[in-house]
Design an enzyme around this catalytic site. Structure first.
Site, PDB file in Angstrom:
ATOM      1  N   ILE A 104       0.839  -1.196   0.000  1.00 43.71           N
ATOM      2  CA  ILE A 104       0.000   0.000   0.000  1.00 43.71           C
ATOM      3  C   ILE A 104       0.874   1.246   0.000  1.00 43.71           C
ATOM      4  O   ILE A 104       0.576   2.233  -0.673  1.00 43.71           O
ATOM      5  CB  ILE A 104      -0.964   0.004   1.194  1.00 43.71           C
ATOM      6  CG1 ILE A 104      -1.954  -1.158   1.083  1.00 43.71           C
ATOM      7  CG2 ILE A 104      -1.727   1.327   1.283  1.00 43.71           C
ATOM      8  CD1 ILE A 104      -2.896  -1.293   2.268  1.00 43.71           C
ATOM      9  N   ARG A 108      -4.709   0.276  11.574  1.00 43.60           N
ATOM     10  CA  ARG A 108      -5.556  -0.260  12.635  1.00 43.60           C
ATOM     11  C   ARG A 108      -5.599   0.756  13.779  1.00 43.60           C
ATOM     12  O   ARG A 108      -4.581   1.345  14.153  1.00 43.60           O
ATOM     13  CB  ARG A 108      -5.022  -1.600  13.149  1.00 43.60           C
ATOM     14  CG  ARG A 108      -5.212  -2.763  12.168  1.00 43.60           C
ATOM     15  CD  ARG A 108      -6.682  -3.110  12.008  1.00 43.60           C
ATOM     16  NE  ARG A 108      -6.916  -4.290  11.192  1.00 43.60           N
ATOM     17  CZ  ARG A 108      -7.168  -4.262   9.894  1.00 43.60           C
ATOM     18  NH1 ARG A 108      -7.170  -3.102   9.241  1.00 43.60           N
ATOM     19  NH2 ARG A 108      -7.403  -5.385   9.229  1.00 43.60           N
ATOM     20  N   ASP A 127      -9.194   6.659   9.332  1.00 39.61           N
ATOM     21  CA  ASP A 127     -10.166   5.723   8.790  1.00 39.61           C
ATOM     22  C   ASP A 127     -10.412   4.581   9.766  1.00 39.61           C
ATOM     23  O   ASP A 127     -11.308   3.765   9.559  1.00 39.61           O
ATOM     24  CB  ASP A 127      -9.691   5.163   7.445  1.00 39.61           C
ATOM     25  CG  ASP A 127     -10.777   4.381   6.725  1.00 39.61           C
ATOM     26  OD1 ASP A 127     -11.928   4.862   6.713  1.00 39.61           O
ATOM     27  OD2 ASP A 127     -10.486   3.284   6.200  1.00 39.61           O
ATOM     28  N   GLU A 130     -13.379   0.814  17.992  1.00 38.73           N
ATOM     29  CA  GLU A 130     -14.024   0.785  16.682  1.00 38.73           C
ATOM     30  C   GLU A 130     -15.117  -0.273  16.686  1.00 38.73           C
ATOM     31  O   GLU A 130     -14.837  -1.419  17.064  1.00 38.73           O
ATOM     32  CB  GLU A 130     -12.991   0.489  15.592  1.00 38.73           C
ATOM     33  CG  GLU A 130     -13.551   0.580  14.181  1.00 38.73           C
ATOM     34  CD  GLU A 130     -12.499   0.376  13.105  1.00 38.73           C
ATOM     35  OE1 GLU A 130     -12.763  -0.418  12.182  1.00 38.73           O
ATOM     36  OE2 GLU A 130     -11.417   1.001  13.183  1.00 38.73           O
ATOM     37  N   HIS A 142     -13.897   3.371   8.563  1.00 34.09           N
ATOM     38  CA  HIS A 142     -13.138   2.227   8.020  1.00 34.09           C
ATOM     39  C   HIS A 142     -13.612   1.888   6.604  1.00 34.09           C
ATOM     40  O   HIS A 142     -13.931   0.739   6.290  1.00 34.09           O
ATOM     41  CB  HIS A 142     -13.263   1.008   8.933  1.00 34.09           C
ATOM     42  CG  HIS A 142     -12.081   0.084   8.839  1.00 34.09           C
ATOM     43  ND1 HIS A 142     -11.666  -0.691   9.892  1.00 34.09           N
ATOM     44  CD2 HIS A 142     -11.233  -0.197   7.810  1.00 34.09           C
ATOM     45  CE1 HIS A 142     -10.610  -1.403   9.526  1.00 34.09           C
ATOM     46  NE2 HIS A 142     -10.323  -1.116   8.263  1.00 34.09           N
TER      47      HIS A 142
END
Length: 305
Positions: free
Chosen positions: A146, A221, A244, A249, A268
């Site tokens: 990424i 994360r 994000d 979460e 997310h």
């Protein structure tokens, strides 16, 4: 020769099943409930995005050899993989979507788009400028697939990329150099996997080392970032953040992070694009083919990576 048995989520669409090679016996994992009264034979389990369901199913499979995920992060799954079973993640599947989200978030915050959206909502013409990316130093912490995709997308903007990974290699700094790199970065992008070592890594000291006014972007994360330390830094208006992922979460309604100054939060969605299943199942099909042909598997997870 008996065909290898491959278990897949029952909800897998026909066009995605078509990516799987011929010569296998496909079995379906139902959305809920047990597979049967006795453990079922399995060679391969292709895990959907519901990892809680995958954890439920694992003890019901015997002779399992390979678990292939569609997502890049496996932190909630890795500790549940039986001994002797190979776990492969979906690294590469989400490169385009997540790197695009990061570019969007960087531009949104540097060009002050949230303030302009609020002005539009209030039907008020409120002029204010922002910062472009030409010459901006972007520190990528966790330089993998990424990170490479992000660098390719930021290069046309003229940003200067600084790469950081767990171990130094040509053109990439080791993470022990972060105290020296953070004060010079305009944008710090977190792309690390969640492991014992990275949990809480972005703490008060990390944030204090960042350049005043710099932007922290977390597309990895939530628990990698110490939420209390981040809140303190945001409230002091030392830095900005685009998240994000959060810890906890989902972020509960009314959580103080929602109303902190200088923060953009999305739920997310970095990998949530229309083609995610196409890309994921195309890769899963290639992995099954490699398994059948005795070729080395890609993305084998070791030590949480």
């Amino acid at each position: 020769m008996t065909a290898p048995i491959v278990w897949i989520p029952a909800t897998t669409r026909p066009e995605h099943r078509a990516f799987l090679p011929h010569g296998i016996d496909i079995r379906e994992v139902p959305d809920a409930g047990n597979l049967d009264d006795t453990p079922q034979h399995a060679d391969i389990l292709i895990a959907g995005f519901d990892y809680a369901r995958t954890v439920e199913i694992l003890p019901q499979l015997r002779d399992l050899r390979l678990v292939q995920t569609l997502s890049a992060g496996v932190d909630t799954l890795v500790d549940h993989i039986p001994r002797g079973v190979t776990l492969c993640d979906g690294s590469g599947v989400h490169d385009a979507s997540v790197s695009e989200w990061i570019v969007m978030a960087i531009l949104t915050m540097r060009r002050r788009l949230p303030a302009h959206v609020l002005s539009q909502h209030d039907a008020t013409w409120s002029f204010s400028g922002g910062a472009d990316l030409e010459g901006a130093r972007v520190l990528i912490v966790g330089y993998g697939s990424i990170g490479r995709a992000l660098e390719a997308r930021l290069a046309p903007f003229g940003a200067r990329i600084v790469r950081v990974a767990r171990h130094a290699r040509d053109g990439v700094h080791s993470d022990d150099q972060l105290p020296h790199l953070l004060p010079h970065a305009d944008v710090v992008v977190i792309l690390l996997p969640l492991t014992f070592e990275t949990r809480g890594m972005v703490n008060a000291d990390f944030l204090a080392a960042m350049r005043p006014g710099a932007l922290l972007v977390n597309a990895a994360r939530g628990p990698i970032v110490d939420t209390g330390a981040l809140l303190a830094a945001l409230r002091a208006e030392r830095i900005q953040a685009a998240l994000d992922v959060t810890d906890p979460e989902p972020l509960p309604d009314g959580h103080p992070l929602w109303s902190a100054p200088g923060v953009l939060i999305t739920p997310h969605i970095g990998g949530a694009v229309f083609r995610v299943y196409e890309r994921g199942w195309r890769f899963a099909g290639e992995q099954v083919r490699r398994y059948l042909d005795g070729e080395p598997l890609l993305n084998v997870v070791k030590d949480g990576y």
